[in-house]
Design an enzyme around this catalytic site. Sequence first.
Site, PDB file in Angstrom:
ATOM      1  N   CYS A  84      54.950  59.692  31.538  1.00 50.92           N
ATOM      2  CA  CYS A  84      54.267  59.008  32.634  1.00 50.92           C
ATOM      3  C   CYS A  84      55.161  58.926  33.865  1.00 50.92           C
ATOM      4  O   CYS A  84      54.674  58.782  34.985  1.00 50.92           O
ATOM      5  CB  CYS A  84      53.798  57.621  32.196  1.00 50.92           C
ATOM      6  SG  CYS A  84      55.123  56.461  31.824  1.00 50.92           S
ATOM      7  N   CYS A 107      68.106  53.810  44.090  1.00 51.49           N
ATOM      8  CA  CYS A 107      66.726  53.374  43.856  1.00 51.49           C
ATOM      9  C   CYS A 107      66.699  51.872  44.107  1.00 51.49           C
ATOM     10  O   CYS A 107      67.522  51.348  44.844  1.00 51.49           O
ATOM     11  CB  CYS A 107      66.267  53.737  42.449  1.00 51.49           C
ATOM     12  SG  CYS A 107      67.222  52.950  41.132  1.00 51.49           S
TER      13      CYS A 107
END
Length: 367
Positions: A192, A336
């Site tokens: 995913c 991130c």
Amino acid sequence: MNPTEPTFSAAENNRYSRHLLLPEIGLAGQQKLKAAKVLVVGCGGLGCPVLQYLAAAGVGTLGLLDFDTVDDSNLQRQVLYATADVGHPKAVVAAEKLQAQNPFIELHPHQLHLSAANALELFGGYDIVVDCSDNFATRYLVNDACVILGKPLVFGAIFKFEGQVSVFNYQQGPTYRCLYPEPPAPGDAPSCAEIGVLGVLPGLVGTMQAAEALKIVLELGEVLSGRLLMVDALGMRFQTIRFRAVPANQQLTSLEADYAAFCGEAPEAAAPQRAPEISADDLKEWQQSGRPLQLLDVREPHEHARRQIGGQLLPLGQLAERLGQLSPGVPVVVHCASGVRSQKAAQLLLAQGFSHVYSLRNGLADY
């Protein structure tokens, strides 16, 4: 009452009153739930609803197996976690929240990487295993350990807008290998993180997994043994197919030496080492110095739009196919939101021959 059967306080009787009112469950059924020991493998999208409903139902002992930490990209579907949990171990965070949800049950977080070396010993302490993992190597390992130990296995899987649920190894029923004798070829089943998933889908599938686990404990209804339930969330259609046991798959006596290799993945021994990290202060100093630097943001575009510190945006799921946009000879600092995705990206770059790669420690949280 049998003196060995679990007893309930007044608070517990009130908490489980809607179960106690059901003749099919009643006090005897609730005692079965309190005596049950269930291990949930994976505390992510599927694991969250499974754990929440099993805890609420009063399953007396829950094991939570997950070696990963919470990332902000998890929050779209992993409903046990909040922004403040980013960077913390999933198994530990989930156990704390479930204990607050139901103080009458025991929670055992197992913050470790499941392997052929520890699976049998770990699974041996539980009655039922619920597989909420997201990769084929783990699924085959979980199945084989359950077959060897004679443990029922509740299976769930999701892909974009579709999900599957089944029960394996239940009362000599078919196993995961009876349905899927061979793993798919590498690359045929992306995660995913690479292709995305509808946020509510793991809630739908995980809730059905929880229902199957409760039915096994309570010995109620028709368990999904020998049947695969498939759901299409876009059409809200359900389909069930039947499959038969293959005797050879029910008679396993040992685990594979290396499940990653069996599934065509990189061998466990060749797993990437943790990439070097750099602090926010050191990065700022580097930026101000004017020395060559490639600053790489591996978040999603919507995150980048809210806040950015310069550099190039290459989401983690697209990084492998867009490596040509980077210069291997120039140092790279990857960032991130929390440092989880950037660490994975940095490992990927190092494996592809980039020599000077750093992950921003704690991500933008410290910048």
